[in-house]
Design an enzyme around this catalytic site. Structure first.
Site, short mmCIF file in Angstrom:
data_model
loop_
_atom_site.label_atom_id
_atom_site.label_comp_id
_atom_site.label_asym_id
_atom_site.label_seq_id
_atom_site.Cartn_x
_atom_site.Cartn_y
_atom_site.Cartn_z
N PRO A 26 -8.35 12.98 19.58
CA PRO A 26 -8.95 12.74 20.90
C PRO A 26 -9.87 13.88 21.31
O PRO A 26 -9.51 15.05 21.18
CB PRO A 26 -7.74 12.65 21.84
CG PRO A 26 -6.59 13.23 21.08
CD PRO A 26 -6.89 13.07 19.63
N MET A 27 -11.05 13.54 21.80
CA MET A 27 -12.00 14.56 22.27
C MET A 27 -12.70 14.10 23.54
O MET A 27 -13.47 13.13 23.53
CB MET A 27 -13.05 14.84 21.20
CG MET A 27 -12.55 15.81 20.15
SD MET A 27 -13.82 16.14 18.92
CE MET A 27 -13.73 14.68 17.90
N ALA A 62 -8.18 9.19 28.78
CA ALA A 62 -8.68 8.41 29.92
C ALA A 62 -7.68 8.54 31.06
O ALA A 62 -6.47 8.47 30.83
CB ALA A 62 -8.83 6.94 29.52
N GLN A 104 -6.19 7.15 24.38
CA GLN A 104 -5.32 8.20 24.90
C GLN A 104 -5.24 8.11 26.43
O GLN A 104 -6.26 8.00 27.11
CB GLN A 104 -5.81 9.59 24.49
CG GLN A 104 -4.74 10.65 24.79
CD GLN A 104 -5.17 12.07 24.48
OE1 GLN A 104 -6.19 12.54 24.97
NE2 GLN A 104 -4.34 12.78 23.71
N HIS A 179 -0.77 11.42 26.49
CA HIS A 179 -1.17 12.83 26.35
C HIS A 179 -0.08 13.72 26.94
O HIS A 179 -0.05 13.99 28.14
CB HIS A 179 -2.50 13.05 27.07
CG HIS A 179 -3.21 14.31 26.68
ND1 HIS A 179 -2.59 15.34 25.99
CD2 HIS A 179 -4.49 14.72 26.87
CE1 HIS A 179 -3.47 16.31 25.79
NE2 HIS A 179 -4.62 15.96 26.31
N ASN A 182 -1.24 20.11 25.44
CA ASN A 182 -2.40 20.92 25.86
C ASN A 182 -2.38 21.40 27.30
O ASN A 182 -3.41 21.80 27.83
CB ASN A 182 -3.71 20.16 25.59
CG ASN A 182 -3.94 19.93 24.11
OD1 ASN A 182 -3.19 20.43 23.30
ND2 ASN A 182 -4.97 19.18 23.76
N TYR A 184 -1.57 19.60 30.14
CA TYR A 184 -1.78 18.62 31.21
C TYR A 184 -0.43 18.17 31.80
O TYR A 184 0.61 18.70 31.42
CB TYR A 184 -2.66 17.49 30.69
CG TYR A 184 -4.05 18.01 30.38
CD1 TYR A 184 -4.90 18.35 31.42
CD2 TYR A 184 -4.46 18.27 29.09
CE1 TYR A 184 -6.17 18.90 31.18
CE2 TYR A 184 -5.72 18.81 28.82
CZ TYR A 184 -6.56 19.13 29.87
OH TYR A 184 -7.79 19.70 29.63
N GLY A 305 -7.49 22.17 12.18
CA GLY A 305 -8.16 22.59 10.95
C GLY A 305 -8.04 21.61 9.79
O GLY A 305 -8.26 21.98 8.63
N ARG A 328 -13.00 18.91 15.69
CA ARG A 328 -14.31 19.55 15.53
C ARG A 328 -14.97 19.19 14.20
O ARG A 328 -16.18 18.99 14.14
CB ARG A 328 -14.16 21.07 15.69
CG ARG A 328 -13.85 21.45 17.13
CD ARG A 328 -13.28 22.84 17.23
NE ARG A 328 -12.01 22.95 16.51
CZ ARG A 328 -11.32 24.06 16.39
NH1 ARG A 328 -11.77 25.16 16.93
NH2 ARG A 328 -10.18 24.07 15.73
#
Ligand SMILES: Cc1cc2nc3c(=O)[nH]c(=O)nc-3n(C[C@H](O)[C@H](O)[C@H](O)COP(=O)(O)O)c2cc1C
Length: 375
Positions: A26-27, A62, A104, A179, A182, A184, A305, A328
């Site tokens: 997810p980004m 979202a 997400q 989610h 991170n 949240y 990674g 990424r």
């Protein structure tokens, strides 16, 4: 004859058949319309990953309700029928290119830096978040101190997740991912220093994971036994790269078991700001992803990674995970699965792609500049 990369082999995720084990992580791209409606530009963006051969596309977070869940201006929502109709177009495009898509679901809690519905923020406790708002998602300056959520606020948040999951399913999504990572809202409840509550949601880890498990259970009750309901977890946070679950492997087992018992289909362990190996090692010598598999028997997605083919191969071959997700590296290589399968070189990720904000438009400008196109 060369052996296929283990991530190039097909897999199952709950009831979903995946062509390979590479998922787009997810980004957030803060590129939706101001009212949270996803755009045609976003449909092109997500379709490109399916066209590039990703076995699974997981969308950006979202927001789930029209109260406190929105995290950034121009974040897409799944909080209205209009939002859902636009997501339906995106699901259709991704399906037409051959990949399943999971949406997400995100509630920002105290880490909201842009919310068109509310001026204040809400979290488990009135504790100011560490760090500062993130410029790449349109924020600047210190985070405000959130209001401590009441039981009514919690009920509204849980209902928001459940209603959003139904909207996602009805819009043609193959699953949802909660989610819980991170930093949240759901991770704020899990984290000792942001959750100082003295009710049944605070204190021991079994209490701190309660809200996340309630969200899984509420969604499962609405969508039935077969719909894919994943959960994303992490030890690190967008505003804290050093936090680790204080009880190590013990906490991990409690968390994984609670989520599996509540009805999760898969667990996705994120590695915000760090490579997998840096966040995966636990005090008992296991890895967080391997332990999640062993404890629950559920499919597990490793992250951090994983665009490095050797690392992804090691993680899959040594049984640390069933799938790998790439963020990424996927921005730099939307066709990464094809390249890995054909043993072709990968483009390096350039953080300038996301400057000054992580929008699709800025990535487009960066691509044009690199190609030498003058505007
Ligand atoms: C631009 C950008 C936006 C992100 N937005 C989200 C998000 O909405 N939800 C989420 O769970 N993680 C998000 N992440 C974290 C990534 O999914 C991933 O965990 C992290 O980048 C590490 O993986 P990587 O090494 O493959 O980049 C985001 C990362 C980037 C670079």
């Amino acid at each position: 004859m060369t052996t296929a990369h283990p991530a190039s082999l097909p897999a199952r995720l709950g009831g979903l058949d995946l062509a390979n084990r590479f998922a787009v992580a997810p980004m957030s791209r803060v590129s939706a319309a101001p009212d949270g409606t996803p755009t045609a530009e976003m449909a092109d963006y997500y379709a490109a990953y399916a066209e590039g051969g990703f076995g699974l596309v997981i969308t950006e977070g979202a927001y789930t309700d029209t109260v406190h869940s929105q995290g950034y201006l121009n974040q897409p929502g799944i909080a209205s029928d209009a939002h859902a109709a636009a997501w339906r177009d995106i699901a259709g495009r991704v399906h037409a290119a051959g990949s399943p898509i999971v949406l997400q679901l995100m509630h920002a809690g105290a880490l909201s830096q842009g919310n068109r519905y509310r001026d204040d923020t809400a979290g488990p406790s009135a504790v100011p978040p560490v760090g500062e708002k993130m410029p790449e998602y349109g924020g600047h300056g210190p985070w405000p101190t959130p209001r401590a959520m009441t039981q009514d606020d919690i009920d509204v948040a849980v209902r928001g997740f459940a209603d959003a999951a139904v909207r996602a399913r009805d819009a043609g999504m193959d699953g949802v991912e909660i989610h819980g990572a991170n930093g949240y809202l759901l991770d704020q409840f899990l984290t000792t220093y942001t959750n100082t509550r003295d009710d049944s949601y605070g204190g021991p880890v079994a209490n701190r994971v309660r809200l996340m498990a309630e969200v899984v259970g509420a969604i499962r009750a609405e969508v039935g036994p077969d719909f894919c309901v994943g959960v994303r977890l992490s030890q690190t946070k967008v505003n804290d790269f050093v936090y680790r679950w204080p009880g190590g492997a013990y906490d991990a087992r409690v968390i994984f078991t609670a989520l599996a018992e509540a009805g999760a289909t898969y667990l996705h362990i994120a590695s915000e700001g760090r490579d997998w190996i840096e966040t995966a090692r636990l005090d008992d010598g296991t890895t967080i992803t391997g332990l999640a598999r062993l404890t629950t028997g559920l499919p597990v997605i490793a992250n951090g990674g994983m665009h490095q083919p050797q690392l992804a191969a090691q993680v899959l071959r040594d049984g640390h995970a069933d799938l790998v997700s790439v963020a990424r590296g996927a921005l730099a290589n939307p066709d990464l699965p094809r390249r890995v399968a054909d043993d072709l070189p990968l483009e390096a990720f350039d953080h300038m792609m996301l400057q000054p904000m992580a929008t699709l438009a800025n990535a487009g400008l960066w691509r044009r500049a690199r190609a030498g196109v003058t505007v």
